[in-house]
Write an enzyme that holds these catalytic residues in place. Structure first.
Site, PDB file in Angstrom:
ATOM      1  N   ASN A 107       0.513   4.469   0.917  1.00  0.00           N
ATOM      2  CA  ASN A 107       0.628   5.284   2.143  1.00  0.00           C
ATOM      3  C   ASN A 107       1.120   4.494   3.353  1.00  0.00           C
ATOM      4  OD1 ASN A 107      -0.333   8.306   2.015  1.00  0.00           O
ATOM      5  ND2 ASN A 107      -1.527   7.173   0.500  1.00  0.00           N
ATOM      6  N   THR A 141      -5.411   3.994  -2.609  1.00  0.00           N
ATOM      7  CA  THR A 141      -6.818   4.397  -2.647  1.00  0.00           C
ATOM      8  C   THR A 141      -6.912   5.803  -3.217  1.00  0.00           C
ATOM      9  OG1 THR A 141      -6.883   3.306  -0.471  1.00  0.00           O
ATOM     10  CG2 THR A 141      -8.914   4.394  -1.212  1.00  0.00           C
ATOM     11  N   ASP A 156       2.867  -3.073   4.320  1.00  0.00           N
ATOM     12  CA  ASP A 156       3.141  -1.665   4.630  1.00  0.00           C
ATOM     13  C   ASP A 156       4.551  -1.565   5.211  1.00  0.00           C
ATOM     14  OD1 ASP A 156       0.297  -0.532   4.294  1.00  0.00           O
ATOM     15  OD2 ASP A 156      -0.045  -2.148   5.716  1.00  0.00           O
ATOM     16  N   GLU A 166      -9.074 -11.126   7.418  1.00  0.00           N
ATOM     17  CA  GLU A 166      -8.244 -10.489   8.461  1.00  0.00           C
ATOM     18  C   GLU A 166      -8.936 -10.561   9.812  1.00  0.00           C
ATOM     19  OE1 GLU A 166      -7.891  -6.870   5.913  1.00  0.00           O
ATOM     20  OE2 GLU A 166      -5.924  -6.725   6.861  1.00  0.00           O
ATOM     21  N   GLY A 177      -8.977  -1.569   3.518  1.00  0.00           N
ATOM     22  CA  GLY A 177      -9.572  -0.721   4.552  1.00  0.00           C
ATOM     23  C   GLY A 177      -9.940  -1.577   5.755  1.00  0.00           C
ATOM     24  N   HIS A 236      -2.669   9.926   6.301  1.00  0.00           N
ATOM     25  CA  HIS A 236      -3.426  10.602   5.229  1.00  0.00           C
ATOM     26  C   HIS A 236      -3.499  12.114   5.454  1.00  0.00           C
ATOM     27  CE1 HIS A 236      -5.355   6.492   4.207  1.00  0.00           C
ATOM     28  NE2 HIS A 236      -4.331   6.737   3.424  1.00  0.00           N
ATOM     29  N   LYS A 243      -8.047   9.382  -3.615  1.00  0.00           N
ATOM     30  CA  LYS A 243      -8.740  10.175  -2.589  1.00  0.00           C
ATOM     31  C   LYS A 243      -9.245  11.504  -3.126  1.00  0.00           C
ATOM     32  CE  LYS A 243      -5.732   7.963   0.665  1.00  0.00           C
ATOM     33  NZ  LYS A 243      -4.994   7.195  -0.334  1.00  0.00           N
ATOM     34  N   HIS A 279       0.864  -1.197   0.000  1.00  0.00           N
ATOM     35  CA  HIS A 279       0.000   0.000   0.000  1.00  0.00           C
ATOM     36  C   HIS A 279       0.891   1.234   0.000  1.00  0.00           C
ATOM     37  CE1 HIS A 279      -3.716  -2.251   1.175  1.00  0.00           C
ATOM     38  NE2 HIS A 279      -2.853  -3.041   1.799  1.00  0.00           N
TER      39      HIS A 279
HETATM   40  P1  5GP Z   1      -3.297   4.105   0.578  1.00  0.00           P
HETATM   41  O1  5GP Z   1      -4.378   3.318  -0.099  1.00  0.00           O
HETATM   42  O2  5GP Z   1      -3.836   5.326   1.274  1.00  0.00           O
HETATM   43  O3  5GP Z   1      -2.136   4.418  -0.308  1.00  0.00           O
HETATM   44  O4  5GP Z   1      -2.682   3.142   1.699  1.00  0.00           O
HETATM   45  C1  5GP Z   1      -3.196   3.038   3.011  1.00  0.00           C
HETATM   46  C2  5GP Z   1      -4.552   2.344   3.014  1.00  0.00           C
HETATM   47  O5  5GP Z   1      -4.397   0.971   2.613  1.00  0.00           O
HETATM   48  C3  5GP Z   1      -5.186   2.238   4.399  1.00  0.00           C
HETATM   49  O6  5GP Z   1      -5.916   3.414   4.708  1.00  0.00           O
HETATM   50  C4  5GP Z   1      -6.086   1.022   4.265  1.00  0.00           C
HETATM   51  O7  5GP Z   1      -7.293   1.371   3.618  1.00  0.00           O
HETATM   52  C5  5GP Z   1      -5.287   0.133   3.340  1.00  0.00           C
HETATM   53  N1  5GP Z   1      -4.472  -0.845   4.110  1.00  0.00           N
HETATM   54  C6  5GP Z   1      -3.144  -0.784   4.378  1.00  0.00           C
HETATM   55  N2  5GP Z   1      -2.757  -1.855   5.098  1.00  0.00           N
HETATM   56  C7  5GP Z   1      -3.851  -2.609   5.280  1.00  0.00           C
HETATM   57  C8  5GP Z   1      -4.085  -3.863   5.929  1.00  0.00           C
HETATM   58  O8  5GP Z   1      -3.185  -4.506   6.518  1.00  0.00           O
HETATM   59  N3  5GP Z   1      -5.366  -4.341   5.892  1.00  0.00           N
HETATM   60  C9  5GP Z   1      -6.368  -3.671   5.251  1.00  0.00           C
HETATM   61  N4  5GP Z   1      -7.573  -4.231   5.246  1.00  0.00           N
HETATM   62  N5  5GP Z   1      -6.179  -2.493   4.622  1.00  0.00           N
HETATM   63  C10 5GP Z   1      -4.932  -1.975   4.641  1.00  0.00           C
END
Ligand code: 5GP
Length: 368
Positions: free
Chosen positions: A20, A101, A306, A230, A200, A68, A103, A18
């Protein structure tokens, strides 16, 4: 140390990262200080949150909300994308499927599209090695540094990282917002977007809300990966497996019949060891389902989830798996190689990546 050098120099494939969640701590601290000076946040209140190591699943999602706040402007999204790709490249990740994601933030003049344009801009700015991110725009798929030799994949000089994007739907979103993300992904297919992810907080919302958007994505030729299992919601897990996504992430809390269904389905599983242990989704490494999947030849891919939030790297994940499950260099190399086949990249690039693994393998002597 010597073994760590080996895992770092081995070519690797990352399919579950991911954006972020992969930001460097140093960057987060810098951004937090900056916002602190502007009076937008209180730096001393967030510093320890960024630096904390052990977090429950709930705390992880609180941290994402903070991240974020720190990363929500176009220039920062561009910066973190460039840094994240360069960090993966530095440890010889040869193919990265990066998910994020899209935004919308009206106060910053940000739409889902402009967020993704900032991500693409970050890919264009990668300059420590060549990048192929699947753009069909003339001249943009290469950044003009061809021929430069940067890293060594166990003896073979490497000049390029391939990057493709997955757009994530956050479980907090509405179906309309999810549809917007899928449509955006379709519009950005020529810019290296290859699929959709559902992620999420797993304790929030219901996956069924997004089923029409996921079905639409699939009908339109996008690949789908779902965060699945999860938390122990067996009804949801079964329904997700019945959808037959191209991959699933985690698969931690599957009871016996769901586990059997997964095995029969042969759906590849993205395994994130450190993430599962840190969030206590799995109680300890010796009971991790990696072993069962690996021993029964079920398709699996070692991933980071992450790197920033869990202070890890793909090389560390390979080191942890090798030690915990008694696997040698040869087995781990094969694990990295098979990951190419579970990626969503176009066949032509997959074939190039397989050739790279073959070339590197020829130069190897596996002395464990
Ligand atoms: P982004 O999509 O903002 O670049 O990365 C962070 C987002 O990825 C988080 O807000 C969350 O929605 C999702 N995310 C990151 N790690 C996990 C995880 O271990 N499990 C889940 N379900 N979502 C995650």
């Amino acid at each position: 140390m010597e073994m760590m050098d080996w895992w770092e120099s081995m070519p690797k494939v990352e399919l579950h990262a991911h954006l972020n969640g992969s930001v460097r701590n140093s960057t987060l601290l810098e951004l937090a200080k900056d916002l602190g000076e502007k009076g937008i946040i209180v730096f001393s209140e967030v510093e320890h949150v960024i630096l904390k190591n052990d977090r429950s699943l709930t705390e992880v999602f609180k941290l994402f909300d903070l991240i974020h706040i720190l990363t929500t402007d176009h220039a920062t999204v561009t910066r973190i994308t460039k840094e994240v790709v360069e960090d993966f490249a530095a440890e010889n990740v040869v193919y990265l499927e990066l998910r994020t994601t899209p935004k919308r933030n009206d106060s910053r003049g940000m739409s889902k599209r402009s967020y993704m344009e900032a991500v693409i801009e970050g890919l264009r700015k990668v300059d420590v090695l060549d990048i192929d991110f699947g753009s069909t725009e003339v001249g943009l798929e290469e950044n003009g540094k061809s021929g430069q030799m940067i890293d060594d994949c166990v003896g073979i000089s490497r000049t390029k990282i391939y990057v493709r994007l997955l757009l994530s739907i956050d479980r907090r979103e509405t179906l309309a917002a999810a549809m917007e993300t899928v449509k955006l992904a379709l519009e950005m297919k020529d810019l290296g977007v290859v699929g959709i992810d559902l992620s999420g907080n797993p304790k929030v919302g219901e996956w069924i809300t997004f089923l029409p958007a996921l079905r639409f994505a699939r009908e339109q030729g996008l690949r789908v990966t779902l965060h699945c299992g999860e938390v122990p919601n067996q009804e949801e897990i079964h329904a997700m497996l019945d959808f037959l996504p191209e991959r699933i992430g985690h698969a931690c809390c599957l009871e016996e019949d769901a586990w059997r269904k997964l095995k029969i389905s042969k759906i590849p599983v993205e395994i994130c060891l450190t993430s599962n242990i840190r969030t206590n989704t799995i109680s300890s490494i010796d009971v991790h389902h990696f072993a069962d999947l690996y021993n029964t030849n079920h398709p699996l891919i070692l991933c980071t989830d992450d790197t920033g939030v869990f202070s890890t790297s793909l090389s560390k994940e390979y080191a942890i798996a090798a030690t915990a499950f008694g696997l040698g260099k040869k087995e781990m190399f094969q694990l990295a190689r098979t990951a190419v086949g579970y990626s969503f990249v176009e066949e032509q690039v997959a074939s190039k990546l397989k050739d790279l693994f073959d070339l590197v393998e020829k130069s190897l002597a596996y002395n464990d």
